[in-house]
Every structure is written in structure tokens, then in C-alpha cells.
Design a protein around this motif. Structure first.
Motif, PDB file in Angstrom:
ATOM      1  N   MET A   1      77.606  19.981  94.643  1.00  0.00           N
ATOM      2  CA  MET A   1      77.872  21.056  93.719  1.00  0.00           C
ATOM      3  C   MET A   1      79.056  21.896  94.214  1.00  0.00           C
ATOM      4  SD  MET A   1      75.026  23.520  91.905  1.00  0.00           S
ATOM      5  CE  MET A   1      73.757  22.900  92.881  1.00  0.00           C
ATOM      6  N   TRP A   2      79.129  22.118  95.532  1.00  0.00           N
ATOM      7  CA  TRP A   2      80.175  22.980  96.091  1.00  0.00           C
ATOM      8  C   TRP A   2      81.566  22.477  95.714  1.00  0.00           C
ATOM      9  CZ3 TRP A   2      81.107  27.572  98.054  1.00  0.00           C
ATOM     10  CH2 TRP A   2      82.275  27.770  98.774  1.00  0.00           C
ATOM     11  N   TYR A   3      81.778  21.187  95.734  1.00  0.00           N
ATOM     12  CA  TYR A   3      83.118  20.654  95.497  1.00  0.00           C
ATOM     13  C   TYR A   3      83.476  20.445  94.035  1.00  0.00           C
ATOM     14  CZ  TYR A   3      83.291  19.680 100.476  1.00  0.00           C
ATOM     15  OH  TYR A   3      83.286  19.801 101.835  1.00  0.00           O
ATOM     16  N   TYR A   4      82.518  20.094  93.186  1.00  0.00           N
ATOM     17  CA  TYR A   4      82.877  19.600  91.860  1.00  0.00           C
ATOM     18  C   TYR A   4      82.309  20.351  90.663  1.00  0.00           C
ATOM     19  CZ  TYR A   4      84.156  15.650  94.767  1.00  0.00           C
ATOM     20  OH  TYR A   4      84.706  14.868  95.726  1.00  0.00           O
ATOM     21  N   HIS A   5      81.422  21.274  90.846  1.00  0.00           N
ATOM     22  CA  HIS A   5      80.720  21.855  89.698  1.00  0.00           C
ATOM     23  C   HIS A   5      80.986  23.348  89.561  1.00  0.00           C
ATOM     24  CE1 HIS A   5      78.805  18.018  89.043  1.00  0.00           C
ATOM     25  NE2 HIS A   5      78.638  17.968  90.354  1.00  0.00           N
ATOM     26  N   TRP A   6      82.207  23.669  89.194  1.00  0.00           N
ATOM     27  CA  TRP A   6      82.667  25.042  89.004  1.00  0.00           C
ATOM     28  C   TRP A   6      83.378  25.137  87.650  1.00  0.00           C
ATOM     29  CZ3 TRP A   6      82.077  28.920  92.710  1.00  0.00           C
ATOM     30  CH2 TRP A   6      81.644  28.501  93.966  1.00  0.00           C
ATOM     31  N   GLN A   8      84.979  25.015  84.298  1.00  0.00           N
ATOM     32  CA  GLN A   8      84.870  24.193  83.094  1.00  0.00           C
ATOM     33  C   GLN A   8      84.218  22.842  83.329  1.00  0.00           C
ATOM     34  OE1 GLN A   8      85.558  25.591  80.157  1.00  0.00           O
ATOM     35  NE2 GLN A   8      85.985  27.396  81.404  1.00  0.00           N
ATOM     36  N   ARG A   9      84.011  22.499  84.565  1.00  0.00           N
ATOM     37  CA  ARG A   9      83.360  21.214  84.847  1.00  0.00           C
ATOM     38  C   ARG A   9      81.882  21.291  84.492  1.00  0.00           C
ATOM     39  NH1 ARG A   9      85.867  18.361  90.101  1.00  0.00           N
ATOM     40  NH2 ARG A   9      87.922  18.065  89.221  1.00  0.00           N
ATOM     41  N   PRO A  10      81.278  20.172  84.147  1.00  0.00           N
ATOM     42  CA  PRO A  10      79.856  20.186  83.768  1.00  0.00           C
ATOM     43  C   PRO A  10      78.972  20.535  84.962  1.00  0.00           C
ATOM     44  CG  PRO A  10      80.668  17.933  83.883  1.00  0.00           C
ATOM     45  CD  PRO A  10      81.856  18.830  84.068  1.00  0.00           C
ATOM     46  N   PRO A  11      77.777  21.065  84.682  1.00  0.00           N
ATOM     47  CA  PRO A  11      76.845  21.386  85.767  1.00  0.00           C
ATOM     48  C   PRO A  11      76.408  20.123  86.506  1.00  0.00           C
ATOM     49  CG  PRO A  11      76.084  22.318  83.687  1.00  0.00           C
ATOM     50  CD  PRO A  11      77.242  21.435  83.376  1.00  0.00           C
ATOM     51  N   TYR A  12      75.982  20.339  87.722  1.00  0.00           N
ATOM     52  CA  TYR A  12      75.417  19.253  88.530  1.00  0.00           C
ATOM     53  C   TYR A  12      74.114  18.786  87.895  1.00  0.00           C
ATOM     54  CZ  TYR A  12      72.963  17.113  92.469  1.00  0.00           C
ATOM     55  OH  TYR A  12      72.254  16.266  93.270  1.00  0.00           O
ATOM     56  N   ARG A  13      73.876  17.485  87.898  1.00  0.00           N
ATOM     57  CA  ARG A  13      72.603  16.926  87.425  1.00  0.00           C
ATOM     58  C   ARG A  13      71.809  16.505  88.646  1.00  0.00           C
ATOM     59  NH1 ARG A  13      70.492  15.428  82.822  1.00  0.00           N
ATOM     60  NH2 ARG A  13      72.484  15.502  81.726  1.00  0.00           N
ATOM     61  N   SER A  14      70.622  17.081  88.796  1.00  0.00           N
ATOM     62  CA  SER A  14      69.760  16.776  89.933  1.00  0.00           C
ATOM     63  C   SER A  14      69.379  15.301  89.941  1.00  0.00           C
ATOM     64  CB  SER A  14      68.498  17.633  89.880  1.00  0.00           C
ATOM     65  OG  SER A  14      67.568  17.190  90.839  1.00  0.00           O
ATOM     66  N   ILE A  15      69.494  14.695  91.095  1.00  0.00           N
ATOM     67  CA  ILE A  15      69.136  13.292  91.242  1.00  0.00           C
ATOM     68  C   ILE A  15      67.626  13.107  91.067  1.00  0.00           C
ATOM     69  CG2 ILE A  15      69.053  11.370  92.892  1.00  0.00           C
ATOM     70  CD1 ILE A  15      71.653  12.582  94.095  1.00  0.00           C
ATOM     71  N   MET A  16      66.851  14.079  91.553  1.00  0.00           N
ATOM     72  CA  MET A  16      65.391  13.950  91.508  1.00  0.00           C
ATOM     73  C   MET A  16      64.797  14.341  90.155  1.00  0.00           C
ATOM     74  SD  MET A  16      64.777  12.722  94.444  1.00  0.00           S
ATOM     75  CE  MET A  16      63.066  12.928  94.805  1.00  0.00           C
ATOM     76  N   THR A  17      65.225  15.478  89.603  1.00  0.00           N
ATOM     77  CA  THR A  17      64.601  15.973  88.369  1.00  0.00           C
ATOM     78  C   THR A  17      65.389  15.611  87.117  1.00  0.00           C
ATOM     79  OG1 THR A  17      65.751  18.091  88.516  1.00  0.00           O
ATOM     80  CG2 THR A  17      63.585  17.930  89.596  1.00  0.00           C
ATOM     81  N   ARG A  18      66.657  15.186  87.293  1.00  0.00           N
ATOM     82  CA  ARG A  18      67.547  14.812  86.181  1.00  0.00           C
ATOM     83  C   ARG A  18      67.881  15.992  85.268  1.00  0.00           C
ATOM     84  NH1 ARG A  18      70.408  11.374  87.548  1.00  0.00           N
ATOM     85  NH2 ARG A  18      70.904  10.748  85.459  1.00  0.00           N
ATOM     86  N   VAL A  19      67.731  17.229  85.744  1.00  0.00           N
ATOM     87  CA  VAL A  19      68.059  18.405  84.936  1.00  0.00           C
ATOM     88  C   VAL A  19      69.365  19.019  85.423  1.00  0.00           C
ATOM     89  CG1 VAL A  19      65.648  18.877  84.352  1.00  0.00           C
ATOM     90  CG2 VAL A  19      66.662  19.982  86.348  1.00  0.00           C
ATOM     91  N   ILE A  20      69.994  19.835  84.560  1.00  0.00           N
ATOM     92  CA  ILE A  20      71.274  20.465  84.897  1.00  0.00           C
ATOM     93  C   ILE A  20      71.154  21.991  84.996  1.00  0.00           C
ATOM     94  CG2 ILE A  20      72.654  18.591  83.927  1.00  0.00           C
ATOM     95  CD1 ILE A  20      73.081  20.384  81.437  1.00  0.00           C
ATOM     96  N   ALA A  21      69.923  22.488  84.971  1.00  0.00           N
ATOM     97  CA  ALA A  21      69.686  23.932  85.069  1.00  0.00           C
ATOM     98  C   ALA A  21      68.349  24.162  85.762  1.00  0.00           C
ATOM     99  CB  ALA A  21      69.677  24.564  83.681  1.00  0.00           C
ATOM    100  N   VAL A  22      68.165  25.356  86.271  1.00  0.00           N
ATOM    101  CA  VAL A  22      66.931  25.696  86.994  1.00  0.00           C
ATOM    102  C   VAL A  22      65.731  25.541  86.066  1.00  0.00           C
ATOM    103  CG1 VAL A  22      65.710  27.522  88.228  1.00  0.00           C
ATOM    104  CG2 VAL A  22      68.208  27.307  88.466  1.00  0.00           C
ATOM    105  N   PRO A  23      64.809  24.622  86.381  1.00  0.00           N
ATOM    106  CA  PRO A  23      63.680  24.353  85.490  1.00  0.00           C
ATOM    107  C   PRO A  23      62.410  25.149  85.821  1.00  0.00           C
ATOM    108  CG  PRO A  23      63.779  22.645  87.132  1.00  0.00           C
ATOM    109  CD  PRO A  23      64.921  23.592  87.415  1.00  0.00           C
ATOM    110  N   TYR A  24      62.496  26.023  86.818  1.00  0.00           N
ATOM    111  CA  TYR A  24      61.296  26.696  87.308  1.00  0.00           C
ATOM    112  C   TYR A  24      61.191  28.108  86.738  1.00  0.00           C
ATOM    113  CZ  TYR A  24      62.170  22.858  90.451  1.00  0.00           C
ATOM    114  OH  TYR A  24      62.452  21.621  90.954  1.00  0.00           O
TER     115      TYR A  24
END
Length: 96
Positions: A1-6, A8-24
Motif C-alpha cells: 500500500m505504501w508504494y502504490y495506493h495513493w 488517484q490510484r485504486p485502493p489496495y485489495r486485501s489478499i485475505m479478505t478481498r476487500v478494498i476498504a475497512v470491513p470492521y
């Protein structure tokens, strides 16, 4: 996330949960996109609200990528809040 997700770039997609936003629902900011500026914004809000006198954070040479990222995000947040020279931000040694 530090290098690529800032900006206009799309959010990071979690490898484990497959979500792009805090799901909790109990998280600091439910639904926040997984993006660098969102993390810095949340840390800045926490710094303003809590007004810490000491901050213990992982060491910048920590080999765990998540620990290093937290250190970097926190340093940016401290800098943005005018606390960049904060001598009471204490990096702790890695425990292996």
C-alpha cells in the motif's frame, strides 16, 4: 500500500479478505478505503484527539513490512501535524 495506493490510484485489495476498504464495524473508521492518504488522515485525527506525549512505534529497520509501513505512515502524520521533529517518538527494537 505504501508504494502504490495513493491519490488517484485504486485502493489496495486485501489478499485475505478481498476487500478494498475497512470491513470492521468497530474499527476507527469503518469503510475507509485502503489507501495511503486515508491511513495518514486517520493517524492525524488520532494525534489531534489524543495529544500523545510519547509514542512507541516499531523500529524503521524492522523487517516486517507492516511494521515498517506503520512507522512511515506515522512519521508522515507527525510531519503533517507539525510534530515532525517530535523527539518523544520512540522507535522500539524488533523482537525476533
Amino acid at each position: 500500500m505504501w508504494y502504490y495506493h495513493w491519490n488517484q490510484r485504486p485502493p489496495y485489495r486485501s489478499i485475505m479478505t478481498r476487500v478494498i476498504a475497512v470491513p470492521y464495524k468497530g474499527a476507527y473508521r469503518y469503510g475507509a478505503p485502503y489507501k495511503g492518504e486515508e491511513i495518514v488522515s486517520d493517524l492525524r485525527s488520532i494525534l489531534r484527539e489524543f495529544k500523545p506525549t510519547k509514542i512507541f512505534v516499531s523500529h524503521p529497520a524492522d523487517h516486517n513490512g507492516d511494521h515498517l509501513a506503520l512507522y512511515l505512515y506515522l512519521r508522515v502524520a507527525l510531519w503533517d501535524e507539525g510534530m515532525g521533529g517530535m523527539s518523544n517518538c520512540i522507535p522500539t527494537s524488533s523482537i525476533t
